[in-house]
Design a protein around this motif. Structure first.
Motif, short mmCIF file in Angstrom:
data_model
loop_
_atom_site.label_atom_id
_atom_site.label_comp_id
_atom_site.label_asym_id
_atom_site.label_seq_id
_atom_site.Cartn_x
_atom_site.Cartn_y
_atom_site.Cartn_z
N PRO B 69 0.82 -1.20 0.00
CA PRO B 69 0.00 0.00 0.00
C PRO B 69 0.86 1.26 0.00
CG PRO B 69 -0.65 -1.51 1.76
CD PRO B 69 0.64 -2.01 1.23
N LEU B 71 0.34 3.88 1.56
CA LEU B 71 0.46 4.38 2.93
C LEU B 71 1.69 3.79 3.61
CD1 LEU B 71 -0.85 6.10 5.10
CD2 LEU B 71 -2.28 4.14 5.73
N LEU B 74 4.85 5.22 2.24
CA LEU B 74 5.03 6.55 2.82
C LEU B 74 5.70 6.46 4.19
CD1 LEU B 74 4.23 9.26 1.67
CD2 LEU B 74 1.99 9.03 2.74
N TYR B 75 5.19 5.58 5.02
CA TYR B 75 5.77 5.40 6.36
C TYR B 75 7.19 4.87 6.29
CZ TYR B 75 1.43 6.31 8.90
OH TYR B 75 0.34 6.91 9.44
N TYR B 78 9.30 7.75 5.58
CA TYR B 78 9.23 8.71 6.68
C TYR B 78 10.11 8.27 7.84
CZ TYR B 78 7.08 11.84 10.13
OH TYR B 78 6.86 12.79 11.08
N TYR B 111 6.11 9.32 -3.41
CA TYR B 111 5.10 9.44 -4.47
C TYR B 111 5.72 9.34 -5.86
CZ TYR B 111 1.09 10.58 -1.53
OH TYR B 111 0.06 10.51 -0.64
N ASN B 175 -4.47 10.41 -4.35
CA ASN B 175 -3.57 9.80 -3.37
C ASN B 175 -2.83 10.82 -2.50
OD1 ASN B 175 -4.18 7.17 -3.88
ND2 ASN B 175 -2.46 6.82 -5.28
N LEU B 178 -3.13 11.29 1.33
CA LEU B 178 -2.49 10.49 2.38
C LEU B 178 -1.29 11.19 3.00
CD1 LEU B 178 -2.50 6.87 0.87
CD2 LEU B 178 -3.90 7.76 2.73
N THR B 181 -0.65 11.97 6.73
CA THR B 181 -0.25 10.95 7.72
C THR B 181 1.19 11.12 8.16
OG1 THR B 181 0.31 9.44 5.93
CG2 THR B 181 -1.87 9.21 6.89
#
Lengths: 245, 239
Positions: B69, B71, B74-75, B78, B111, B175, B178, B181
């Motif tokens: 995913p 998400l 992204l994490y 991050y 992204y 998208n 998101l 987050t």
């Protein structure tokens, strides 16, 4: 002018060309006949390396090329001196007739655009399409598209033009337009190798008729020899079937 | 004054409060689109021409991006980028500033990579569906491989790819919602903030829905116009 020596080509374990040799003299029209699957189209394609042959030699004027270890540079050189006319025209769909014709001049040969346009228009006029210069392929009939294809071939002033069944995708009433253009080229003494099923064309204009079957040249000779006095059983059989209709 | 069940006034006031953050959303879209297309183009070429080791790397990259995913991707960036920098600092005595890694950077990188994977597939499909006959014709008139790619294949492929590129772009735009987050303040994040202040989440989400919808509507119309423009030239004929 053009000489093929012992050309062999296999697709996987299928031997399409077994050992084909052929000589085309300057200004000659060589017509290749044969049943489908005889390797005639493949032979044509090996000449300008759309399909590379597995072994053999190609001689273009004084230049000898061993196909097994030919350099990319030489492939390009051969392609620049030969032209190909496709069964399905293969025009560039998002280019106009004129853009199709001058692409080989401007991009491949760095001919100045102004000169290329002049030559391109002349080539289109020669095939009777002076009034279709700015038309896209989708706006042209099959016969017109094929004539653009021929203009694209003659504009580069090739040593030899290779025709791969140029009329077999066309409606019957359009075939003559294309054959007329080709006869016109014959009158200009253009060197041509033609794979076709048009027997009257072969009979009228061929300097040499080559009959191929199962990857071999079965018989070659003048149209009179091949059509009136074929020697091989395979040739007789093929002609009997073709000429019946 | 009794409390309203649905506050239209609040809803309308939300728009001017959110819109200042619209450029952040657009920036994410813009950066991811440009880099996604670049990544996609080169990865597509690698796959088509079967460049040895690189093809394997590209295949693994695409498989991971498409198989996880967004998400989580992204994490991973991050948390992953600061940790990687700390590891580097510890191991090689380098002095990367861990606090210098802004969340926006993580969003832009993840992204772009995500978009790149999807664009690879779109672009590869488009290039491979270019009529082989035209490619042969280009070779037959003496064009080199590079010239054929530039003059014949790419213009044709762009035409074929446009509808799918448009779909990718719509997906990318949505998208971006998101990004909040990882504490990037785009329209979504600001909307949530406004919502929590007045406890008017529903009104805010309607406002956000309108903004996303209008944006996507405009994008899809623009794509339609481009598609039409490109197709006027070479309508493909039935052969």
């Amino acid at each position: 002018m053009l000489e093929l020596k012992h050309i062999q080509k296999a697709f996987g374990d299928k031997h399409v060309l077994k050992d084909v040799s052929l000589t085309v003299k300057k200004g000659q029209v060589v017509v290749i006949l044969g049943p489908s699957g005889s390797g005639k189209t493949t032979l044509l394609r090996t000449i300008n390396f759309l399909d590379g042959a597995d072994s053999g030699e190609i001689v273009l004027d004084q230049d000898h090329y061993d196909v097994t270890r030919i350099a990319k540079r030489d492939v390009l050189a051969i392609r620049k001196r030969t032209a190909f006319v496709f069964q399905r025209y293969n025009l560039f769909q998002n280019k106009t007739a004129l853009e199709n014709v001058i692409e080989g001049l401007v991009t491949a040969r760095k001919v100045p655009k102004v000169e290329a346009i002049t030559r391109g228009k002349a080539a289109l006029a020669k095939v009777g399409l002076a009034d279709r210069v700015d038309f896209y392929p989708s706006q042209l009939s099959g016969g017109q598209q094929q004539r653009v294809g021929i203009a694209r071939a003659i504009v580069i002033k090739p040593d030899v033009i290779l025709f791969d069944e140029p009329t077999s995708a066309l409606d019957p009433e359009l075939i003559d337009d294309v054959l007329d253009v080709m006869r016109d080229l014959v009158d200009d003494e253009m060197t041509m190798v033609v794979v076709t099923h048009e027997m009257s064309f072969a009979r009228d204009v061929a300097s040499q008729v080559v009959f191929m079957a199962e990857g071999n040249v079965v018989e070659k000779g003048t149209p009179a020899q091949i059509f009136e006095h074929p020697q091989e059983a395979r040739t007789k059989q093929f002609l009997a079937r073709i000429l019946r209709d | 004054m009794t409390e309203q069940i649905f506050d239209v006034h609040f809803l309308l006031e939300t728009f001017p409060k959110i819109m200042p953050y619209y450029p952040i959303t657009m920036a994410i879209v813009g950066v991811a689109l440009v880099f996604g297309l670049l990544i996609g183009f080169f990865c597509a070429l690698i796959r088509i021409y079967h460049v040895r080791i690189l093809t394997t790397i590209v295949n693994i990259y695409i498989s991971i991006v498409r198989g996880t995913p967004l998400l989580i991707q992204l994490y991973l960036f991050y948390y992953g980028i600061p940790i990687s920098l700390r590891l580097l600092n510890a191991k090689f005595q380098t002095n990367f500033n861990i606090d210098g890694v802004s969340p926006l950077w993580c969003v832009l990188i993840s992204y772009s990579l995500n978009e790149g994977a999807y664009q690879t597939e779109t672009i590869r499909g488009a290039i491979e569906s270019v009529d082989q006959g035209e490619v042969e014709a280009a070779y037959s008139i003496g064009l080199t491989g590079a010239q054929t790619l530039r003059r014949i294949i790419i213009p044709e492929a762009v035409k074929i790819a446009i509808p799918n590129l448009g779909n990718n772009l719509l997906k990318l735009f949505k998208n971006t919602s998101l990004a909040f987050t990882v504490s990037v303040v785009d329209i979504m994040a600001e909307g949530k903030l406004i919502g929590s202040e007045g406890y008017r989440y529903f009104e805010v989400y309607i406002a956000l829905a309108v903004i996303y919808w209008v944006s996507c509507f405009v994008i899809s119309k623009v794509v339609d116009v481009i598609e039409l423009r490109v197709n006027v030239a070479g309508k493909r004929i039935a052969r």
